[in-house]
Every structure is written in C-alpha cells, then in structure tokens.
Design a protein around this motif. Structure first.
Motif: not given
Length: 301
Positions: A84-94, A184-202
């Motif tokens: 829901a706050t993807h943009h704000q989360q992305m800017m914080r991560q950057l 399997i572990l990596h996929s589960a973590i990537a799913r949760t990273v995306v769900a938290k609004g983070l840039i998974s590739g960064l």
C-alpha cells in the motif's frame, strides 16, 4: 497471512471457484480457501491453470513456483501491484546508506556462521572445525571485506563430504537436494520482500545484474542452514524423489528461534524483514531479528 503449501503433481487443472483454489484430477475435485495458502509449488508440466486463478492468487500474495523437468524451481510468479505504501518504501530503500548496509551484512554473516557451527555440532563434526567457524564469526567486520563467509564455507562443507566434493558439481545428489531446498526458501523470501513493498532486485550485498531478487539472496543466508541440516541428517538415497521434495518444501513449516521465541520459518522470514526495515529506520542493531537454529524443529507431516 496464509500458511498452507500446496504441492501440485499429476493434476489436470487448477482453477478458481468463488474464493477457493479448485484442484481437479480425474474423478477427484478438491477446494482450498485462497486465504489459507502461502505458496503453490507446481511440478506438473501438463497442468492447466486459468488466468482468473492466477489473478486472484496475485491479489492474495500467494507465492507460485513453477518447476522444470528436473523438479527444480524455474519460475516464480509475483504480483505487479505492491504494498500500500510501495512508493514510500521504495524511496526509503533507495536512501539506505552503504555504511548501514555493511553493518547489516556483518550481522547476517555472523548469524550464518553461528548457525553453521550449530549444524556441525548437531552432526558431530570435530570440535576443532566447529571452533574454527566460530572464531571466524567473531572477527567479521562490517561488509565482511575479508570474506570470512568464504573461509568458513570451505571448512563447513569439507566437514561433511568427501575431498572431491564441490557445491558446483551437479553429479552429487546432495547438491540437487540443497539447491531445491534453497530455491524454495529463496522464493518464499522473495515473495515476502515484494509483499513488504521493497525493491527485490536492490540488495545490500548481492549485486547480481541478472538476479531479480538480490535482496532475497542477502536475507536467505542465515536460513540456508535449515536445509543443510535436513540434507545432512536425512541424506537423499536417489535423485529428488517426490517424498523428499515434499519434505524439503515442508521445511517452511519447520520451527526456529527468533527474538527468543519459537516460530515457523514462514513467520521468521516476515519477522526478519520487518526487523531489517526497523534497523534502517533507527540504526539500532538491537532491532535486528535473525533466525537461530539452536532449537530447530523439523516439521513432520
């Protein structure tokens, strides 16, 4: 958050019925509420999936893993719409500072090496080798510039397998088992990273140009030892049987210690990522919550 992990093999079709996953195979017809599902691992290359189902699974943030002919995860389906706050989360991560990233990586690798030493102790490796890994854990600096992680890895894996063993050798069935469990572990973590609004590739340490989930590749490090211990404790006798694959998938339901409490791996992943966000907000390393396998409990179906 869902908790069920659905393993799909020899199934005719997956479709949507109201808010349920409908699974059809010959005369069998099963329904599972979408709200209960954390992940679906699809190994059947002939299984049909409806686009309507895929859309609803995306809305529910359900991890969908498609496997190849060797049963190894090949494709992960992630939702386009984010937090829901993807943009704000992305800017914080950057804005995350390199110095803070280095401190986080130091803590991640320290926990990884401690977990490795616990695995070694559990499978009765010589004390001198265990001490060597623990000593390396104690001298990790921010960013691990001296690569204590790599030095520990050589001691660690050489403690379990023959002298000609290599992690890159596909002829070792142990590697197939480790790779499957890690995926399997990596996929589960990537799913949760995306769900938290983070840039998974960064990522904070991993910077693979072709890796769309560098951040998940960072976070997985202290979780890998769950798979390591299972493969060492229950070594595969042949290449990835169905039951063995199911057992590796069910490691997401294993119990680990995190923040002085026993949690499932699924829950521990979420707690770890939340604590990383809090660490970057406050700079307080005491906010970090990383999994310990000291009291690891393997899920038994």
């Amino acid at each position: 958050m869902g908790w069920r992990i659905i393993h799909v093999n020899q199934v005719d079709q997956l479709s949507l019925q109201l808010d349920n996953l409908r699974v059809r195979r010959s005369d069998d017809d099963v329904r599972v509420p979408l709200k209960d599902i954390f992940a679906i691992v699809i190994e059947d290359l002939t299984c049909k999936l409806t686009s309507r189902l895929m859309i609803e699974m995306s809305k529910h943030n359900i991890l969908v893993v498609l496997c190849n002919q060797k049963y190894l995860p090949e494709c992960v389906v992630q939702p386009v719409s984010g937090h829901a706050t993807h943009h704000q989360q992305m800017m914080r991560q950057l804005a995350w500072q390199e110095e803070t990233k280095d401190k986080l990586w130091q803590q991640i690798i320290h926990r990884k090496l401690i977990n490795q030493s616990i695995v070694m102790q559990r499978v009765s490796v010589d004390f001198d080798r265990i001490k060597k890994v623990r000593d390396l854990a104690d001298v990790i600096t921010p960013g691990d510039k001296e690569n204590m992680e790599g030095q520990a890895a050589r001691v660690y894996f050489n403690s379990f397998f023959e002298s000609d063993y290599s992690r890159s050798d596909d002829t070792f069935i142990e590697n197939a088992a480790l790779n499957y469990g890690y995926s399997i572990l990596h996929s589960a973590i990537a799913r949760t990273v995306v769900a938290k609004g983070l840039i998974s590739g960064l990522g904070i340490h991993h910077k693979g140009a072709r890796n769309p989930h560098n951040l998940a590749s960072d976070i997985i490090e202290p979780f890998r030892q769950i798979v390591d211990y299972y493969v060492l404790r229950f070594p595969p006798e042949e290449y990835l049987t169905k039951q063995y694959r199911l057992n590796l998938i069910n490691l997401l339901h294993a119990k680990v210690e995190i923040n002085q409490k026993i949690q499932t791996v699924i829950r521990a992943i979420e707690l770890t990522i939340d604590s990383i966000l809090e660490f970057f907000e406050t700079g307080d390393s005491n906010k970090l919550k990383l999994p310990s396998i000291n009291n690891l409990r393997i899920y038994e179906s």
